[in-house]
Design a protein around this motif. Structure first.
Motif, PDB file in Angstrom:
ATOM      1  N   ASP A  10       0.890  -1.438  -0.040  1.00 19.93           N
ATOM      2  CA  ASP A  10      -0.162  -0.041   0.021  1.00 19.93           C
ATOM      3  C   ASP A  10       0.874   1.317  -0.061  1.00 19.93           C
ATOM      4  OD1 ASP A  10      -2.490   1.386   0.491  1.00 19.93           O
ATOM      5  OD2 ASP A  10      -1.720   1.855   2.310  1.00 19.93           O
ATOM      6  N   ILE A  11       2.128   1.243   0.784  1.00 17.49           N
ATOM      7  CA  ILE A  11       2.800   2.463   0.909  1.00 17.49           C
ATOM      8  C   ILE A  11       3.366   2.655  -0.681  1.00 17.49           C
ATOM      9  CG2 ILE A  11       4.943   3.217   1.969  1.00 17.49           C
ATOM     10  CD1 ILE A  11       2.414   3.313   3.737  1.00 17.49           C
ATOM     11  N   LEU A  12       3.930   1.658  -1.117  1.00 17.23           N
ATOM     12  CA  LEU A  12       4.504   1.642  -2.394  1.00 17.23           C
ATOM     13  C   LEU A  12       3.594   2.451  -3.457  1.00 17.23           C
ATOM     14  CD1 LEU A  12       6.641  -1.490  -2.490  1.00 17.23           C
ATOM     15  CD2 LEU A  12       7.722   0.627  -2.464  1.00 17.23           C
ATOM     16  N   ARG A  13       2.533   1.940  -3.461  1.00 13.47           N
ATOM     17  CA  ARG A  13       1.429   2.322  -4.371  1.00 13.47           C
ATOM     18  C   ARG A  13       0.990   3.703  -4.091  1.00 13.47           C
ATOM     19  NH1 ARG A  13      -2.130  -3.196  -4.703  1.00 13.47           N
ATOM     20  NH2 ARG A  13      -0.816  -4.302  -6.453  1.00 13.47           N
ATOM     21  N   ARG A  14       0.926   4.042  -2.855  1.00 13.57           N
ATOM     22  CA  ARG A  14       0.514   5.454  -2.720  1.00 13.57           C
ATOM     23  C   ARG A  14       1.463   6.635  -2.600  1.00 13.57           C
ATOM     24  NH1 ARG A  14      -2.506   5.268   3.122  1.00 13.57           N
ATOM     25  NH2 ARG A  14      -2.820   7.431   2.518  1.00 13.57           N
ATOM     26  N   TYR A  15       2.757   6.313  -2.031  1.00 17.55           N
ATOM     27  CA  TYR A  15       3.504   7.394  -1.890  1.00 17.55           C
ATOM     28  C   TYR A  15       4.842   7.363  -2.632  1.00 17.55           C
ATOM     29  CZ  TYR A  15       0.989   8.008   2.630  1.00 17.55           C
ATOM     30  OH  TYR A  15      -0.156   8.380   3.655  1.00 17.55           O
ATOM     31  N   VAL A  16       5.227   6.259  -3.270  1.00 21.81           N
ATOM     32  CA  VAL A  16       6.553   6.321  -4.008  1.00 21.81           C
ATOM     33  C   VAL A  16       6.440   6.382  -5.423  1.00 21.81           C
ATOM     34  CG1 VAL A  16       8.708   5.121  -3.907  1.00 21.81           C
ATOM     35  CG2 VAL A  16       7.442   5.072  -1.941  1.00 21.81           C
ATOM     36  N   LYS A  17       6.930   7.330  -5.908  1.00 27.06           N
ATOM     37  CA  LYS A  17       6.822   7.785  -7.251  1.00 27.06           C
ATOM     38  C   LYS A  17       7.658   6.703  -8.118  1.00 27.06           C
ATOM     39  CE  LYS A  17       6.351  12.723  -6.386  1.00 27.06           C
ATOM     40  NZ  LYS A  17       6.735  14.033  -6.773  1.00 27.06           N
ATOM     41  N   ASP A  18       7.163   6.765  -9.630  1.00 25.45           N
ATOM     42  CA  ASP A  18       7.975   6.063 -10.713  1.00 25.45           C
ATOM     43  C   ASP A  18       9.342   6.508 -10.645  1.00 25.45           C
ATOM     44  OD1 ASP A  18       5.363   4.791 -10.951  1.00 25.45           O
ATOM     45  OD2 ASP A  18       5.271   5.706 -12.740  1.00 25.45           O
ATOM     46  N   GLU A  19      10.160   5.512 -10.629  1.00 26.06           N
ATOM     47  CA  GLU A  19      11.582   5.932 -11.297  1.00 26.06           C
ATOM     48  C   GLU A  19      12.155   6.762 -10.274  1.00 26.06           C
ATOM     49  OE1 GLU A  19      12.156   6.690 -15.328  1.00 26.06           O
ATOM     50  OE2 GLU A  19      11.231   4.751 -15.792  1.00 26.06           O
ATOM     51  N   SER A  20      11.681   6.795  -8.952  1.00 31.06           N
ATOM     52  CA  SER A  20      12.381   7.560  -7.943  1.00 31.06           C
ATOM     53  C   SER A  20      13.534   7.047  -6.877  1.00 31.06           C
ATOM     54  CB  SER A  20      11.143   8.122  -7.164  1.00 31.06           C
ATOM     55  OG  SER A  20      10.636   7.125  -6.251  1.00 31.06           O
ATOM     56  N   VAL A  21      13.683   5.754  -7.078  1.00 32.28           N
ATOM     57  CA  VAL A  21      14.681   5.100  -6.224  1.00 32.28           C
ATOM     58  C   VAL A  21      15.821   4.731  -6.792  1.00 32.28           C
ATOM     59  CG1 VAL A  21      14.983   3.172  -4.742  1.00 32.28           C
ATOM     60  CG2 VAL A  21      12.877   4.573  -4.518  1.00 32.28           C
ATOM     61  N   ASP A  22      17.152   4.892  -6.318  1.00 34.23           N
ATOM     62  CA  ASP A  22      18.437   4.123  -6.856  1.00 34.23           C
ATOM     63  C   ASP A  22      18.680   2.696  -6.534  1.00 34.23           C
ATOM     64  OD1 ASP A  22      19.578   6.952  -8.307  1.00 34.23           O
ATOM     65  OD2 ASP A  22      18.716   7.378  -6.178  1.00 34.23           O
ATOM     66  N   LEU A  23      18.416   2.569  -5.384  1.00 37.05           N
ATOM     67  CA  LEU A  23      18.771   1.141  -4.899  1.00 37.05           C
ATOM     68  C   LEU A  23      17.720   0.542  -3.976  1.00 37.05           C
ATOM     69  CD1 LEU A  23      20.783  -1.167  -4.576  1.00 37.05           C
ATOM     70  CD2 LEU A  23      21.908   0.276  -2.466  1.00 37.05           C
ATOM     71  N   VAL A  24      17.313  -0.697  -3.945  1.00 40.13           N
ATOM     72  CA  VAL A  24      16.411  -1.272  -3.111  1.00 40.13           C
ATOM     73  C   VAL A  24      17.173  -2.451  -2.473  1.00 40.13           C
ATOM     74  CG1 VAL A  24      14.343  -2.698  -2.917  1.00 40.13           C
ATOM     75  CG2 VAL A  24      14.416  -0.885  -4.422  1.00 40.13           C
ATOM     76  N   TYR A  25      17.082  -2.695  -1.254  1.00 35.34           N
ATOM     77  CA  TYR A  25      17.401  -3.657  -0.535  1.00 35.34           C
ATOM     78  C   TYR A  25      16.129  -4.113   0.287  1.00 35.34           C
ATOM     79  CZ  TYR A  25      19.533  -6.826   3.196  1.00 35.34           C
ATOM     80  OH  TYR A  25      19.638  -7.858   4.118  1.00 35.34           O
ATOM     81  N   LEU A  26      15.933  -5.725   0.207  1.00 34.27           N
ATOM     82  CA  LEU A  26      14.705  -5.964   1.148  1.00 34.27           C
ATOM     83  C   LEU A  26      15.133  -7.470   1.691  1.00 34.27           C
ATOM     84  CD1 LEU A  26      11.944  -7.486  -1.290  1.00 34.27           C
ATOM     85  CD2 LEU A  26      14.057  -6.460  -2.177  1.00 34.27           C
ATOM     86  N   ASP A  27      14.924  -7.853   2.661  1.00 31.57           N
ATOM     87  CA  ASP A  27      15.022  -8.868   3.526  1.00 31.57           C
ATOM     88  C   ASP A  27      13.779  -9.356   3.798  1.00 31.57           C
ATOM     89  OD1 ASP A  27      16.066 -11.179   4.789  1.00 31.57           O
ATOM     90  OD2 ASP A  27      16.885  -9.926   6.444  1.00 31.57           O
ATOM     91  N   PRO A  28      12.891  -9.977   2.943  1.00 31.95           N
ATOM     92  CA  PRO A  28      11.567 -10.368   3.431  1.00 31.95           C
ATOM     93  C   PRO A  28      11.381 -11.463   4.605  1.00 31.95           C
ATOM     94  CG  PRO A  28      11.749 -11.186   1.451  1.00 31.95           C
ATOM     95  CD  PRO A  28      12.936 -10.149   1.538  1.00 31.95           C
ATOM     96  N   PRO A  29      10.811 -11.616   5.570  1.00 36.20           N
ATOM     97  CA  PRO A  29      10.653 -12.857   6.347  1.00 36.20           C
ATOM     98  C   PRO A  29      10.145 -14.112   5.562  1.00 36.20           C
ATOM     99  CG  PRO A  29       8.758 -11.362   6.877  1.00 36.20           C
ATOM    100  CD  PRO A  29       9.506 -10.760   5.781  1.00 36.20           C
ATOM    101  N   PHE A  30      10.906 -15.283   5.982  1.00 40.57           N
ATOM    102  CA  PHE A  30      10.592 -16.428   5.530  1.00 40.57           C
ATOM    103  C   PHE A  30      11.221 -17.473   6.598  1.00 40.57           C
ATOM    104  CE2 PHE A  30      11.335 -20.172   2.829  1.00 40.57           C
ATOM    105  CZ  PHE A  30       9.964 -20.471   2.209  1.00 40.57           C
TER     106      PHE A  30
END
Length: 537
Positions: A11-31
């Motif tokens: 929801d946050i990504l869709r509502r607040y973060v614009k297209d092509e506005s981020v240089d680097l993504v790091y994610l460590d999703p729980p599993f």
């Protein structure tokens, strides 16, 4: 502006973060991590919010919610993603792994959307799911944009009797497009490598190794005699002018026999180290003695994030972590002078990040928090939507940590805060949080908890103002006297309105409930204070 978002990252990504506005993504999703996550996020009277379950417990189940997600991804997602999801369902069946992949699919699609053309993503994952996630990333980013499958040795071997001991995690690295940001990194040579290769020493004490000066391919223009040494069959690596310069600088080693060829001296003190590859064994995990350890169950070492952020971004770039947890990626981005966005679905994580930034950078970390209550109506809405998130948020306002409560084991304590007002003695403040109607019995019960737990102070936090009988009961509890003689009310009543207005618990400082992050000696260049709001403006 640097921003911490509370809420579901999709929801946050869709509502607040614009297209092509981020240089680097790091994610460590729980599993597959329910045991670890339960350390901090245990059951609360046998019930949990759907968001909390999805974020912090290995309860990926093929249920009605998973089926809705499947329908959304297959019907509205990119064509390749739809196809791979359908293939997963055919191969895996309707099981827990499938539910996990359907959770990840729309989020990875959104993460690709927000990446700049020069951006890249690192997905930190368990080997049990990495092969499925790689197929999913191939469908979203394109197999041609796969850059690396990094193996990080995170622990030593275990006493596994029936299989090879699992000691490593995977980090899948993909780019958004061609030519992503890339800063090659080098590591120092090992002592064994130096002893084996740098076996010669100049009169000035500099160690060096000998390197070949012959061309690896035919170079007719480089076929010449040098200092009585015949040309190699394919020619020299360097021109006569360069050879003369190297000779004048004493960088050429000459053999005793003309039948042997001169070689180039490569000095150890001029070498930049070996290029870092895709197997990382030189970064230790967070252990019980690590200075940076904050007590968060899946905390990653700062050195790991420093390597990723340094290699794949530049100063001023935007780093995004949609599962930010205790905020290692956020803290390292701040340290390396990057902008950052952190998202998490629990108020406890947001509180941990805020404490970490304050301890490490003081007022040097300027950011806003979006999604946290900033008014009494906001708090009332959160209490109705999710009582346990409300409880954690309220405790975060006073720097207290929620207690672990198992089903049927509620002892009347929602949180604790520890302090020291004399050497070698840890004392505590116990908290009870009430979101509903108030009764004088709550104060009497808390007074009993204070006595039972031998706590110095007890605090009741409530949405509603306390009644006159409650205030009288609290006043009758007396005072806690600090060693220096100051009195503190033994039973304190605070409302959410009080806390939002800046009032807090009255107790002997300092608070040591949250382990402090190591202080950063050189904070970010632009100092500032925390700002809170509901949107990006």
């Amino acid at each position: 502006m640097n921003t911490l978002y509370y809420g579901d990252n999709l929801d946050i990504l869709r509502r607040y973060v614009k297209d092509e506005s981020v240089d680097l993504v790091y994610l460590d999703p729980p599993f597959k991590s329910n045991q670890d996550y339960n350390v901090l996020f245990a059951e609360q009277n046998g019930t949990r919010s759907a968001a909390q379950i999805k974020a912090f417990e290995d309860t990926w189940r093929w249920d009605e919610e998973a089926a809705r997600t499947y329908q959304e991804v297959v019907e509205t997602g990119p064509e390749d993603v739809s196809k791979v999801m359908q293939a997963f369902r055919t191969f895996l069946g309707e099981n827990d792994m499938l539910a996990y992949l359907y959770m990840m699919a729309p989020r990875l699609v959104e993460l690709r959307r927000v990446l700049k053309p020069t951006g890249s993503i690192y997905l930190h994952c368990d080997p049990a799911a990495s092969h499925y996630l790689k197929l999913l990333l191939d469908a979203i980013f394109g197999p041609e944009h796969f850059l690396a499958d990094i193996t990080w040795k995170r622990t030593g071997t275990h006493s596994d009797a029936k299989r090879w001991s699992p000691v490593a995690d995977n980090l899948l690295h993909y780019s958004r497009a061609e030519n992503p940001t890339w800063n090659p990194l080098r590591a120092a040579h090992s002592e064994d490598y130096i002893a084996d290769k740098y076996r010669f020493t100049d009169p000035d004490g500099r160690m060096y190794m000998l390197d070949n000066m012959t061309s690896p391919k035919p170079r007719p223009n480089m076929m010449y005699e040098w200092q009585g040494h015949a040309s190699p069959p394919l020619g020299w690596r360097y021109s006569k002018e360069t050879m003369a310069k190297l000779d004048a600088e004493g960088r050429i080693w000459y053999p005793d026999s003309k039948s042997k060829r001169p070689r180039l001296k490569r000095y150890l003190n001029e070498m930049t180290g070996v290029l870092v590859g895709n197997v990382w064994t030189d970064i230790d995990p967070i252990n019980s003695q690590a200075q940076e350890r904050l007590g968060y169950p899946t905390q990653k070492p700062e050195a790991l994030l420093e390597r990723i952020i340094t290699a794949s971004s530049n100063e001023g770039d935007v780093v995004l972590d949609p599962f930010c947890g205790c905020g290692t990626a956020v803290a390292v981005a701040q340290k390396l002078k990057r902008q950052w966005i952190g998202i998490d679905i629990t108020h406890l994580a947001i509180t941990l990040v805020r404490n970490r930034l304050k301890d490490a950078f003081g007022d040097g970390a300027k950011y806003q928090v979006v999604g946290e209550p900033v008014s009494l109506p906001d708090a009332e809405e959160l209490a109705q939507q999710d009582p346990y998130q409300f409880q954690w948020w309220a405790l975060g306002l006073v720097g207290a940590r929620p207690v672990e409560q198992k089903k049927g084991a509620d002892k009347g304590i929602d949180g604790r805060l520890y302090f020291h007002d004399e050497p070698k003695t840890t004392k505590q403040v116990v908290f009870s949080v009430k979101a509903g109607g108030l009764h004088a019995t709550y104060v009497r019960d808390l007074r009993g908890v204070i006595d039972r737990e031998k706590a110095a102070i007890g605090v009741l936090i409530s949405l509603e103002p306390p009644t006159k009988p409650m205030r009288s009961e609290a006043a009758s509890a007396g005072f806690y006297k600090a060693p220096w003689g100051k009195d503190y009310a033994r039973l304190q009543l605070l409302t959410i309105a009080d806390l939002l207005a800046g009032k807090t618990v009255d107790f002997p400082r300092e608070n040591v409930t949250f382990k402090k992050a190591p202080r950063i000696l050189e904070p970010a260049a632009e100092p500032g204070k925390l700002a809170f709001g509901h949107d990006q403006e």
